[in-house]
Design a protein around this motif. Structure first.
Motif, PDB file in Angstrom:
ATOM      1  N   VAL A  77       0.853  -1.188   0.000  1.00  8.99           N
ATOM      2  CA  VAL A  77       0.000   0.000   0.000  1.00  8.99           C
ATOM      3  C   VAL A  77       0.892   1.242   0.000  1.00  8.99           C
ATOM      4  O   VAL A  77       2.024   1.217   0.487  1.00  8.99           O
ATOM      5  CB  VAL A  77      -0.928  -0.014   1.238  1.00  8.99           C
ATOM      6  CG1 VAL A  77      -0.133   0.034   2.526  1.00  8.99           C
ATOM      7  CG2 VAL A  77      -1.940   1.123   1.190  1.00  8.99           C
ATOM      8  N   ARG A  78       0.375   2.341  -0.565  1.00 10.10           N
ATOM      9  CA  ARG A  78       1.071   3.623  -0.527  1.00 10.10           C
ATOM     10  C   ARG A  78       0.235   4.632   0.266  1.00 10.10           C
ATOM     11  O   ARG A  78      -0.990   4.683   0.119  1.00 10.10           O
ATOM     12  CB  ARG A  78       1.301   4.167  -1.939  1.00 10.10           C
ATOM     13  CG  ARG A  78       2.296   3.363  -2.764  1.00 10.10           C
ATOM     14  CD  ARG A  78       2.465   4.004  -4.138  1.00 10.10           C
ATOM     15  NE  ARG A  78       3.354   3.221  -4.996  1.00 10.10           N
ATOM     16  CZ  ARG A  78       4.668   3.362  -5.035  1.00 10.10           C
ATOM     17  NH1 ARG A  78       5.247   4.276  -4.257  1.00 10.10           N
ATOM     18  NH2 ARG A  78       5.401   2.627  -5.840  1.00 10.10           N
ATOM     19  N   PHE A  79       0.907   5.407   1.106  1.00 10.53           N
ATOM     20  CA  PHE A  79       0.238   6.447   1.886  1.00 10.53           C
ATOM     21  C   PHE A  79       0.729   7.821   1.442  1.00 10.53           C
ATOM     22  O   PHE A  79       1.878   7.967   0.994  1.00 10.53           O
ATOM     23  CB  PHE A  79       0.543   6.291   3.375  1.00 10.53           C
ATOM     24  CG  PHE A  79       0.027   5.023   3.978  1.00 10.53           C
ATOM     25  CD1 PHE A  79      -1.318   4.841   4.230  1.00 10.53           C
ATOM     26  CD2 PHE A  79       0.906   3.989   4.308  1.00 10.53           C
ATOM     27  CE1 PHE A  79      -1.794   3.671   4.790  1.00 10.53           C
ATOM     28  CE2 PHE A  79       0.446   2.809   4.877  1.00 10.53           C
ATOM     29  CZ  PHE A  79      -0.908   2.649   5.116  1.00 10.53           C
ATOM     30  N   TYR A  80      -0.141   8.820   1.610  1.00 10.65           N
ATOM     31  CA  TYR A  80       0.329  10.192   1.452  1.00 10.65           C
ATOM     32  C   TYR A  80       1.292  10.498   2.600  1.00 10.65           C
ATOM     33  O   TYR A  80       1.115  10.046   3.723  1.00 10.65           O
ATOM     34  CB  TYR A  80      -0.831  11.177   1.492  1.00 10.65           C
ATOM     35  CG  TYR A  80      -1.650  11.220   0.224  1.00 10.65           C
ATOM     36  CD1 TYR A  80      -1.073  11.636  -0.975  1.00 10.65           C
ATOM     37  CD2 TYR A  80      -2.987  10.851   0.210  1.00 10.65           C
ATOM     38  CE1 TYR A  80      -1.817  11.685  -2.150  1.00 10.65           C
ATOM     39  CE2 TYR A  80      -3.740  10.892  -0.947  1.00 10.65           C
ATOM     40  CZ  TYR A  80      -3.143  11.304  -2.122  1.00 10.65           C
ATOM     41  OH  TYR A  80      -3.873  11.345  -3.278  1.00 10.65           O
ATOM     42  N   THR A  81       2.304  11.301   2.301  1.00  3.42           N
ATOM     43  CA  THR A  81       3.323  11.586   3.314  1.00  3.42           C
ATOM     44  C   THR A  81       3.345  13.036   3.770  1.00  3.42           C
ATOM     45  O   THR A  81       3.854  13.326   4.855  1.00  3.42           O
ATOM     46  CB  THR A  81       4.721  11.238   2.770  1.00  3.42           C
ATOM     47  OG1 THR A  81       4.950  11.983   1.563  1.00  3.42           O
ATOM     48  CG2 THR A  81       4.838   9.743   2.487  1.00  3.42           C
ATOM     49  N   THR A  82       2.808  13.961   2.963  1.00  5.76           N
ATOM     50  CA  THR A  82       2.971  15.387   3.254  1.00  5.76           C
ATOM     51  C   THR A  82       1.619  16.062   3.406  1.00  5.76           C
ATOM     52  O   THR A  82       0.710  15.859   2.583  1.00  5.76           O
ATOM     53  CB  THR A  82       3.767  16.081   2.130  1.00  5.76           C
ATOM     54  OG1 THR A  82       5.021  15.420   1.980  1.00  5.76           O
ATOM     55  CG2 THR A  82       3.999  17.548   2.465  1.00  5.76           C
ATOM     56  N   PHE A  83       1.529  16.895   4.427  1.00  4.53           N
ATOM     57  CA  PHE A  83       0.302  17.642   4.690  1.00  4.53           C
ATOM     58  C   PHE A  83       0.680  19.116   4.833  1.00  4.53           C
ATOM     59  O   PHE A  83       1.588  19.463   5.598  1.00  4.53           O
ATOM     60  CB  PHE A  83      -0.359  17.136   5.970  1.00  4.53           C
ATOM     61  CG  PHE A  83      -1.680  17.769   6.277  1.00  4.53           C
ATOM     62  CD1 PHE A  83      -2.804  17.416   5.566  1.00  4.53           C
ATOM     63  CD2 PHE A  83      -1.795  18.728   7.285  1.00  4.53           C
ATOM     64  CE1 PHE A  83      -4.042  17.998   5.842  1.00  4.53           C
ATOM     65  CE2 PHE A  83      -3.013  19.309   7.571  1.00  4.53           C
ATOM     66  CZ  PHE A  83      -4.141  18.950   6.849  1.00  4.53           C
ATOM     67  N   SER A  84      -0.001  19.973   4.095  1.00  5.69           N
ATOM     68  CA  SER A  84       0.332  21.398   4.093  1.00  5.69           C
ATOM     69  C   SER A  84      -0.533  22.163   5.084  1.00  5.69           C
ATOM     70  O   SER A  84      -1.567  21.671   5.542  1.00  5.69           O
ATOM     71  CB  SER A  84       0.141  21.982   2.690  1.00  5.69           C
ATOM     72  OG  SER A  84      -1.236  22.057   2.369  1.00  5.69           O
ATOM     73  N   ALA A  85      -0.137  23.401   5.364  1.00  8.50           N
ATOM     74  CA  ALA A  85      -0.903  24.244   6.284  1.00  8.50           C
ATOM     75  C   ALA A  85      -2.249  24.638   5.690  1.00  8.50           C
ATOM     76  O   ALA A  85      -3.156  25.033   6.421  1.00  8.50           O
ATOM     77  CB  ALA A  85      -0.093  25.490   6.644  1.00  8.50           C
ATOM     78  N   GLU A  86      -2.398  24.553   4.355  1.00 11.15           N
ATOM     79  CA  GLU A  86      -3.695  24.860   3.749  1.00 11.15           C
ATOM     80  C   GLU A  86      -4.609  23.636   3.722  1.00 11.15           C
ATOM     81  O   GLU A  86      -5.733  23.699   3.243  1.00 11.15           O
ATOM     82  CB  GLU A  86      -3.496  25.400   2.335  1.00 11.15           C
ATOM     83  CG  GLU A  86      -2.910  24.409   1.350  1.00 11.15           C
ATOM     84  CD  GLU A  86      -2.679  25.021  -0.027  1.00 11.15           C
ATOM     85  OE1 GLU A  86      -3.113  26.174  -0.221  1.00 11.15           O
ATOM     86  OE2 GLU A  86      -2.082  24.357  -0.888  1.00 11.15           O
ATOM     87  N   GLY A  87      -4.112  22.485   4.215  1.00  9.81           N
ATOM     88  CA  GLY A  87      -4.966  21.317   4.386  1.00  9.81           C
ATOM     89  C   GLY A  87      -4.969  20.344   3.237  1.00  9.81           C
ATOM     90  O   GLY A  87      -5.918  19.558   3.101  1.00  9.81           O
ATOM     91  N   SER A  88      -3.931  20.324   2.417  1.00  9.97           N
ATOM     92  CA  SER A  88      -3.886  19.393   1.288  1.00  9.97           C
ATOM     93  C   SER A  88      -2.778  18.365   1.475  1.00  9.97           C
ATOM     94  O   SER A  88      -1.755  18.633   2.107  1.00  9.97           O
ATOM     95  CB  SER A  88      -3.660  20.168  -0.017  1.00  9.97           C
ATOM     96  OG  SER A  88      -2.424  20.836   0.019  1.00  9.97           O
ATOM     97  N   PHE A  89      -3.029  17.153   0.932  1.00 12.13           N
ATOM     98  CA  PHE A  89      -2.053  16.060   0.992  1.00 12.13           C
ATOM     99  C   PHE A  89      -1.280  15.979  -0.314  1.00 12.13           C
ATOM    100  O   PHE A  89      -1.817  16.263  -1.394  1.00 12.13           O
ATOM    101  CB  PHE A  89      -2.746  14.724   1.230  1.00 12.13           C
ATOM    102  CG  PHE A  89      -3.180  14.510   2.644  1.00 12.13           C
ATOM    103  CD1 PHE A  89      -2.298  14.003   3.600  1.00 12.13           C
ATOM    104  CD2 PHE A  89      -4.469  14.816   3.039  1.00 12.13           C
ATOM    105  CE1 PHE A  89      -2.694  13.794   4.904  1.00 12.13           C
ATOM    106  CE2 PHE A  89      -4.883  14.607   4.344  1.00 12.13           C
ATOM    107  CZ  PHE A  89      -3.993  14.105   5.279  1.00 12.13           C
ATOM    108  N   SER A  90      -0.050  15.558  -0.204  1.00 11.41           N
ATOM    109  CA  SER A  90       0.771  15.317  -1.388  1.00 11.41           C
ATOM    110  C   SER A  90       1.871  14.334  -1.001  1.00 11.41           C
ATOM    111  O   SER A  90       2.007  13.945   0.164  1.00 11.41           O
ATOM    112  CB  SER A  90       1.378  16.628  -1.909  1.00 11.41           C
ATOM    113  OG  SER A  90       2.219  17.216  -0.918  1.00 11.41           O
ATOM    114  N   GLY A  91       2.680  13.969  -1.976  1.00  8.06           N
ATOM    115  CA  GLY A  91       3.775  13.041  -1.715  1.00  8.06           C
ATOM    116  C   GLY A  91       3.265  11.632  -1.469  1.00  8.06           C
ATOM    117  O   GLY A  91       2.168  11.429  -0.960  1.00  8.06           O
TER     118      GLY A  91
END
Length: 620
Positions: A204-218
Motif C-alpha cells: 500500500v502507498r500512503f500520502y506523506t505530506t500535509f500542508s498548512a492549507e490542508g492538502s495532501f501530497s507526496g
C-alpha cells in the motif's frame, strides 16, 4: 461569530507563528488577547456521519499553528500560546487585515511515528510530514482545522479599538483515517476461546505530506506492513490517507478447543481507500469448524465475562449462609453440579482452592445411556457459584460421547434438565485429593443465638455469630479432616497406638482402631458455629453440634493446640466423654493433632495462604 475588542496601541511582539518551541508561557500573555476554544470532532462513519454527534475538549500533547495573511504567507508579528488545561489557543499582536489560522493538534507521541513538523513561509508548503517508509499504524492522533478571521479598527468610547471577528470555538477533524477490525462469531464459546488475531496488510502507498492549507501530497514507498496483533474482540488502528490505493490483506484468527487442539482460520479484507476523518469498518464473520459444537467451553475469559458470584464471601447475609438448604455441602462432594428449572447449568464449589481442567459430562435419558461432554472449565474458582444457560436447551448441537463419537442432539426442553445425570473429570492433582474423600460429612453453619452483625458477635452463652470468614475455614478444616481419615498413614498410626485408645470407662475401656475408624468414617451431619471464649470455653461439640473459638479456625494448619481443640470436640461428636482418650487423652492431645499438623502438606488445603484469613478485616 464573536467580536473581541483590543486596545489599539498594543506593543507588537515578534514570534514565528509556526514554531511551537518559541511559544511564550501563559503568564506572559496580557488580558487584551483573542482566545480560540479548541474542540475535536469524532470520526465519521462510512456514510460521512458523526454517529455520536459529539465535539469534545482534548488536552493536546502538542499544538502547531500558522497564521497566514490574505496571500497565504505566514505572519510573524503575533504572539500565541496554547493552554492544554482549558483547550484554548490565545493570541496577541494582531494587526488590521484578513487572516487564516491553521492548527494541527497532536494527541500522543508523534516522535514514535517519525513525524516531522516543518516551519513554513507559505501555507502551500509541506508542514507535517509522515515517514516515507511507514511500517506500522500511527501511535498518535492528528487533528487539523483552518479558520478565517479578520482584524479591523473601529472608533469606540476609548478611541480607536481593534476588533477581531472570529468564531467562538474551532472544531478540528482528524487528518488520518481509522480502521476498525471487529469480529462476529456464530458460537459464543469460540469467541472467548480466541488465543490470537493477526492482521497482515498487503502492499500500500500512503500520502506523506500535509500542508498548512490542508492538502495532501507526496507518496510513501510501497509498504508491506508488519503483522498487527489484536488482543480483544475489536481493535482500531490509525493510518495516513492512502495514495490512490486501498488497504487490503488477510486476517488470521487463532482459537483452541477444550480438547487441546488449535485452529487457524484465515479471511481476506479490503477497506477501500483510506480517507481522513473516516472510520473504515472491517467486520470479519468468523466461520469455524466448531460452530455447531454444543459444549460449554468456559475459558477464563468466558468465566470472567459471566461475572459469576461466589458463596461464603464477606458481606453475604447471615440468612443465606446459615441456611443449610442454600449453604450446606458434603465434604465428599464439594463440587456440586446440577441443572436449574430454567435450563441453566449450576456449578457450586465448596473449596478454598481453584480447580483447573474440569470436564462435566452428562447423560441425557431422551438421547441414550452414554455420557456426552457438556461443559469444560479452564478453571473453577474457589467458592464458585456459576450459573449459565446450557446450549443444550437453546439449539441443536454436536456433542462428543465417551466412546469417541460425535452425535447431534436436538434442542432439549428446559424441563429435561431434571433428568440429567452428571459426571466430573479433571486431571488436576487437587481433584485427585478431593476424590480421595470417600466418607464425607454434611457441613452447614449455625449462629446458635449469636449476632454476626454486632461488633462483638452478639454473644449468647458460649456462642457468638459466625461470619463467612470463619465459614471458609470450616470448609478447609473438614475437607482436610475427612481426607485424613482415609489416609493410609492415619490408619497405621491408629493401629500402632491401639493400646492407647480407650472409651468412656477410662483406660481399661479399650477401643480398637477399627472401631475408631468406623466411627470417624460413618456419615455425620454437623451444624458448625463460632465459640465465644469470654466464659473460658474454647470449643463445644456433641451430636450434630460443633464449634471452636476464632484462633483455632485460623491456626489449625500449624498449631497443635488449635488442632487439639478441634479433635477434642470431634471426640465428643463421636460420642466420647472426658474420661476417654478422645478428649483429654492421647487421641486428641497427641496422636491426631500432631498427625494433622505434620501431614498438612499432604492435605487438600495444605496451607493457610489460600484464604489468608489472618489479614481479613471481618475477624473479631
Amino acid at each position: 461569530m464573536r467580536k473581541n475588542v483590543f486596545i489599539a496601541f498594543l506593543c507588537v511582539l515578534f514570534l514565528s507563528a509556526c514554531q511551537q518551541e518559541e511559544w511564550f508561557t501563559s503568564e506572559e500573555l496580557k488580558d487584551n488577547q483573542v482566545v480560540f476554544k479548541l474542540q475535536c470532532a469524532e470520526f465519521e462513519d462510512e456514510n460521512g456521519l458523526n454517529r455520536n454527534g459529539l465535539e469534545r475538549n482534548v488536552p493536546y500533547d502538542r499544538v502547531e499553528f500558522c497564521v497566514a495573511d490574505k496571500q497565504g504567507y505566514a505572519v510573524t508579528s503575533i504572539k500565541g500560546v496554547y493552554d492544554a488545561a482549558s483547550s484554548e489557543l490565545r493570541f496577541e499582536g494582531l494587526q488590521e487585515g484578513e487572516y487564516t489560522l491553521s492548527i494541527i493538534g497532536i494527541k500522543g507521541d508523534a516522535q514514535a511515528d517519525g513525524v516531522t513538523i516543518n516551519p513554513v513561509v507559505h501555507i502551500s508548503e509541506p508542514w507535517l510530514v509522515f515517514p516515507s517508509s511507514l511500517s506500522k499504524p500511527l501511535e498518535a492522533d492528528y487533528f487539523y482545522s483552518q479558520t478565517p478571521f479578520s482584524v479591523s479598527k473601529e472608533w469606540g468610547k476609548d478611541g480607536y479599538e481593534t476588533v477581531v471577528s472570529a468564531p467562538s470555538r474551532i472544531v478540528q477533524k482528524h487528518i488520518v483515517g481509522r480502521v476498525d477490525f471487529s469480529f462476529d462469531f456464530n458460537n459464543r464459546y469460540i469467541r472467548t476461546a480466541v488465543i490470537g488475531k493477526k492482521v497482515q496488510i498487503g502492499k500500500v502507498r500512503f500520502y506523506t505530506t500535509f500542508s498548512a492549507e490542508g492538502s495532501f501530497s507526496g507518496e510513501s514507498k510501497e509498504i508491506f506492513l508488519d503483522t498487527l496483533g489484536i488482543e480483544t474482540s475489536s481493535r482500531s488502528f490509525h493510518f495516513p490517507p492512502t495514495a490512490g490505493s486501498s488497504l487490503q490483506g488477510e486476517i488470521d484468527v487463532f482459537t483452541r478447543n477444550y480438547r487441546g487442539n488449535e485452529v487457524k482460520c484465515t479471511y481476506v479484507f479490503d477497506t477501500g481507500e483510506i480517507i481522513p476523518n473516516r472510520i473504515h469498518a472491517v467486520v470479519t464473520h468468523v466461520v469455524h469448524p466448531d460452530d455447531d459444537a454444543g459444549i460449554m467451553f468456559i475459558t477464563r475469559n468466558a468465566y470472567g465475562e459471566g461475572n459469576h458470584a461466589r458463596i461464603l464471601q464477606d458481606g453475604e447475609p447471615k440468612e443465606i449462609y446459615t441456611d443449610a438448604s442454600q449453604r450446606g455441602f458434603n465434604t465428599a462432594q464439594p463440587l456440586q453440579v446440577s441443572a436449574t428449572d430454567d435450563g441453566r447449568l449450576h456449578v457450586r464449589f465448596y473449596s478454598p482452592r481453584s480447580l483447573s481442567g474440569v470436564l462435566v459430562k452428562a447423560r441425557i435419558p431422551s438421547v441414550g445411556n452414554e455420557y456426552v461432554d457438556l461443559a469444560y472449565f479452564d478453571s473453577i474458582p474457589s467458592f464458585a457459584d456459576f450459573y449459565e444457560t446450557m446450549p443444550l436447551m437453546e439449539k441443536d448441537g454436536m456433542y462428543h460421547t465417551e466412546s469417541g463419537r460425535w452425535i447431534q442432539i436436538p434442542k432439549q426442553d428446559v424441563t429435561s434438565g431434571a433428568d440429567l445425570t452428571f459426571k466430573i473429570e479433571s486431571g488436576d492433582a487437587y481433584w485427585k485429593k478431593l476424590q480421595a474423600i470417600k466418607h464425607g460429612w454434611n457441613i452447614s453453619f449455625e449462629l446458635y443465638g449469636g449476632n454476626p452483625d454486632a461488633a462483638d458477635g452478639g454473644p449468647v452463652g458460649n456462642w457468638m455469630g459466625i461470619r463467612p470468614v470463619h465459614c471458609r475455614e470450616v470448609v478447609a478444616l473438614f475437607l482436610n479432616f475427612t481426607y485424613m481419615i482415609d489416609m493410609q498413614e492415619h490408619e497405621e498410626i491408629l493401629r500402632a497406638n491401639e493400646d492407647r485408645l480407650y472409651g468412656n470407662g477410662g483406660v481399661n475401656d479399650k477401643v480398637t482402631a477399627e472401631t475408631v475408624l468406623r466411627q470417624m468414617r460413618q456419615p455425620r451431619t454437623l451444624r458448625v458455629g463460632l465459640v465465644y471464649p469470654g466464659n473460658g470455653v474454647v470449643g463445644l461439640g456433641g451430636g450434630s453440634t460443633f464449634g471452636a473459638y476464632q484462633p483455632a479456625w485460623m491456626q489449625h494448619y500449624f498449631d497443635t493446640y488449635s488442632c487439639e481443640v478441634m479433635f477434642h470436640e470431634l471426640g465428643h461428636v463421636m460420642g466420647y466423654n472426658h474420661s476417654s482418650s478422645f478428649t483429654y487423652g492421647p487421641w486428641a492431645q497427641e496422636l491426631m493433632n500432631h498427625f494433622y499438623v505434620e501431614h498438612i502438606s499432604e492435605m487438600p488445603i495444605d496451607k493457610p495462604d489460600y484464604l489468608n484469613t489472618k489479614e481479613n478485616p471481618y475477624l473479631y
